[in-house]
Design a protein around this motif. Structure first.
Motif, mmCIF file in Angstrom:
data_model
loop_
_atom_site.group_PDB
_atom_site.id
_atom_site.type_symbol
_atom_site.label_atom_id
_atom_site.label_comp_id
_atom_site.label_asym_id
_atom_site.label_seq_id
_atom_site.Cartn_x
_atom_site.Cartn_y
_atom_site.Cartn_z
ATOM 1 N N LEU A 110 4.143 35.857 8.698
ATOM 2 C CA LEU A 110 2.451 35.705 9.304
ATOM 3 C C LEU A 110 2.241 34.192 8.816
ATOM 4 N N PRO A 111 1.333 33.548 9.667
ATOM 5 C CA PRO A 111 0.852 32.201 9.260
ATOM 6 C C PRO A 111 -0.417 32.594 8.070
ATOM 7 N N PRO A 112 -0.670 31.707 7.293
ATOM 8 C CA PRO A 112 -1.812 32.013 6.513
ATOM 9 C C PRO A 112 -3.078 32.906 6.819
ATOM 10 N N LEU A 113 -3.760 33.411 5.974
ATOM 11 C CA LEU A 113 -4.947 34.125 6.277
ATOM 12 C C LEU A 113 -6.003 33.119 6.977
ATOM 13 N N LEU A 114 -6.733 33.469 7.918
ATOM 14 C CA LEU A 114 -7.727 32.607 8.371
ATOM 15 C C LEU A 114 -8.571 31.848 7.719
ATOM 16 N N GLY A 115 -9.137 32.541 6.538
ATOM 17 C CA GLY A 115 -10.036 31.629 5.593
ATOM 18 C C GLY A 115 -9.226 30.592 5.066
ATOM 19 N N ARG A 116 -7.855 30.829 4.440
ATOM 20 C CA ARG A 116 -7.176 30.006 3.733
ATOM 21 C C ARG A 116 -6.647 28.800 4.833
ATOM 22 N N ALA A 117 -6.488 29.113 6.030
ATOM 23 C CA ALA A 117 -5.897 28.059 6.788
ATOM 24 C C ALA A 117 -7.090 27.274 7.211
#
Length: 694
Positions: free
Chosen positions: A197-204
């Motif tokens: 999965l791509p990074p978590l929304l907040g991290r991204a």
């Protein structure tokens, strides 16, 4: 090498545990191991896991920071009113989203996160894709997979989502994971990092904005730092006095879709992280550690106990911006806590605390186990997974295991001790000694005691005429009868010397009526001897006759205590009082009596059945000793007359002898009285008869 002594404060308990049987020790070891595992893994065990989570939620809510509105984050939402106005509920209108994004792109947001899954085709898709491809502001789109979120999407939906994302390659738009973990339906921690999965929304969003705060949270999978909204006092009449100030500014998306209105909102957007999503009553709601406090939320009225999912992403962004990466205890620390728990319980059990002394020790340790997670949580430690219930229950299991083992061993020891002591001591004294074993410590002390010495006339002669088996049988029966009498009267069986019995009263515990007990025991021993003679005669008429049981009674000082060594001891009395009682017993032959006591013993007994029998100088003694004989059937007036006659022997011997002779003539079969008359005619100058003289 001698065994090293245990510290005195737990030596008794440790000795009791060591003396338990092998099977019980193995059981105790298994229970201690179970206590360690319970203290360590209580978050994973059925029954304790729910309690641990409930306590964690309590800590998270009680210790949560109350903050003013966070101006770093803006939530742009589809609300129920928005959907009503659009006359379209699901999927969310993408045309309005495209318009809002186009306007937001010019307002200077640091990054925009869209918490909406584009997993189904809509007529506005082309417009939205065109808008997204033209975005200059870093924009992150919600993404998940069928494997990671099988409850909310199917394989076909994921395929559409992937194609939608592919059309945005080369733009400022990228996918971001919106998967938030659910622990029994409640979101408490950051999701684990999934390489698929791509990074978590907040991290991204922070990484796309170039914010260095994200670096501190690389690899972080700990607890989410939830906060409480601030409160303001209402100045409006009839309104409640306190209201929540929402942590995040929330504006509806239709405001940004309208260019005339959106232009005035630019100052609110500039420099903020913007999250777009739904704040809809029955859609994408989450439970948090605060949700169990639903009554509190409802009373304050400004925040739902089930916040929208987009708010969780806002919480992770705020946590990163604050650098609030919660430190997590190591596995070694958790194992150390579990081992310390069991050790503390074991030591407490070995202390054998009783009554009120146990209560504060227990409460202090319980407070430590329950309070330690609270203290750590307040100091910024991630206590999700830190046991609180487990150590308390593990302590109870370990304490119970060690205590039950010690008590089982103590019960066996007590039963043995009661049986052993009960053969020599009265039950009341045996119980007192078992409770206070220091009474029998290896030492001697001077005590005043009442001594009984008895002997069976003719038994030695008879023992030479009958088989040894019969001798043992008769002797055991005789000693059993006398022992029972002495113990029933509260005496201490000192020793058996053949058929002779030595007993005393006044140690290790003295009582006010020891003299009376000893006196009555002396008379009862004589009567028991008479019953024994009858038993023997009835058993076998051909057995040689057995004589009477003679008793000597005296009171005086003796050294009493345990003598011997650590491996073999005897509780006994040493001193002249013991010898005097023995000489009084043997003197019964001369006195032609069966029971003879010293005058001091008679006076100290408190009984009125004694008659004086003159004074004698016993063998090995220089001073005279007054004698008294129990004569409960002797008339009181004659007892008084005899006392007067004996009393004047020293001053008016002739009159005293005459008075004794008068009494003796009235009782010609009273051998003891006849012997007194004979002794009275052969007194020394001090008015005493010297034993062995003619």
């Amino acid at each position: 090498m001698a065994e090293r002594a245990s510290p005195h404060w737990y030596s008794a308990g440790w000795r009791n545990v060591r003396e338990a049987g092998t099977r019980r020790l193995v059981t105790t070891a298994v229970l201690l191991l179970a206590a360690v595992l319970l203290a360590r893994f209580s978050w994973s065990l059925p029954g304790t896991d729910d309690a641990e989570r409930a306590l964690y939620d309590y800590r998270a809510y009680t210790l949560a920071q109350q903050v003013e509105q966070d101006e770093r984050i803006l939530m742009v939402t589809y609300t129920d009113q928005t959907l009503i106005a659009l006359e379209k509920r699901s999927p969310l209108d993408r045309g309005m989203l495209a318009d809002a994004l186009e306007n937001l792109d010019a307002m200077g947001a640091k990054a925009i996160g869209v918490d909406i899954l584009f997993d189904q085709p809509q007529s506005e898709d082309a417009e939205l894709i065109e808008t997204l491809r033209g975005m200059e502001t870093p924009t992150l789109l919600a993404y998940t997979t069928f494997e990671a979120n099988s409850l909310d999407m199917n394989y076909e939906q994921q395929q559409f989502l992937d194609r939608f994302i592919e059309q945005l390659e080369g733009s400022n738009v990228a996918p971001a994971s919106v998967r938030m973990p659910s622990d029994q339906g409640v979101t408490r921690v950051w999701p684990d990092i999934d390489p698929d999965l791509p990074p978590l929304l907040g991290r991204a969003m922070l990484r796309a904005a170039g914010d260095p705060a994200v670096e501190q949270f690389d690899g972080y999978e700990g607890a989410i730092r939830f906060r409480l909204p601030g409160v303001y006092e209402s100045e409006v009449p009839d309104e409640p006095d306190a209201h929540d100030i929402p942590i995040y500014t929330e504006l509806t998306i239709d405001l940004f879709a309208n260019p005339d209105i959106a232009a005035g909102l630019a100052p609110i957007v500039t420099g903020r992280y913007v999250i777009i999503g739904g704040d809809i009553v029955d859609y994408d709601r989450a439970l948090t550690p605060f949700s169990s406090r639903e009554d509190d939320w409802t009373a304050e009225g400004s925040r739902s106990p089930r916040p929208p999912g987009m708010e969780l992403h806002a919480d992770t962004i705020a946590q990163m911006l604050d650098g609030a990466r919660l430190s997590q205890p190591s596995g070694l620390a958790l194992w150390s806590l579990a081992l310390f728990t069991v050790l503390a319980a074991t030591v407490t059990a070995l202390l054998e605390l009783r009554g009120w002394r146990f209560v504060p020790v227990f409460l202090v340790q319980l407070a430590v186990f329950i309070g330690l997670p609270l203290v750590l949580h307040a100091r910024g430690v991630d206590t999700y997974g830190f046991p609180a219930v487990g150590p308390a229950l593990g302590w109870i299991v370990a304490f119970t295991a060690v205590t039950s083992t010690a008590r089982a061993a103590t019960a066996v020891q007590r039963q043995f001790a009661e049986g052993a002591l009960g053969k020599y001591l009265p039950q009341s004294i045996a119980d007192e000694i078992i409770e206070h074993p220091e009474l029998l410590r290896l030492h001697g002390e001077k005590r005043e005691i009442f001594v009984l010495f008895s002997d069976l006339e003719g038994f030695t002669k008879m023992s030479h005429a009958i088989p040894p088996e019969m001798v043992a049988k008769l002797l055991n029966r005789y000693l059993e009868m006398l022992s029972e009498v002495i113990l029933d009267h509260g005496g201490i069986l000192d020793k058996f010397i053949g058929d002779a019995v030595v007993a005393f009263w006044g140690a290790p515990i003295s009582r006010p009526d020891d003299g009376e007990r000893a006196a009555r025991a002396g008379y009862a021993v004589y009567l028991a001897g008479e019953r024994f003679r009858e038993e023997v005669a009835a058993m076998d008429p051909d057995l040689p006759p057995i004589g009477v049981t003679r008793v000597g009674l005296h009171v005086g000082e003796a050294v009493v205590g345990n003598f011997g060594g650590e491996n073999r001891i005897q509780y006994t009395a040493l001193g002249d009082s013991m010898n005097t009682a023995a000489r009084l017993e043997s003197g019964n032959k001369t006195f032609r009596s069966t029971i003879m006591a010293s005058g001091e013993f008679a006076r100290r007994s408190g009984l009125d059945w004694w008659r004086p029998m003159g004074s004698v100088v016993l063998s090995g003694r220089a001073s005279a000793l007054e004698l008294a004989e129990p004569a409960p059937d002797f008339p009181a007036e004659d007892r008084q007359a005899l006392a007067e006659a004996v009393g004047i022997l020293g001053t008016d011997r002739e009159r005293g002898v005459e008075a004794i002779a008068t009494l003796a003539a009235r009782y010609p079969n009273d051998t003891a009285l006849q012997a007194l008359l004979e002794r009275s005619r052969n007194l020394n100058t001090e008015g005493a008869y010297v034993m062995g003289s003619k």
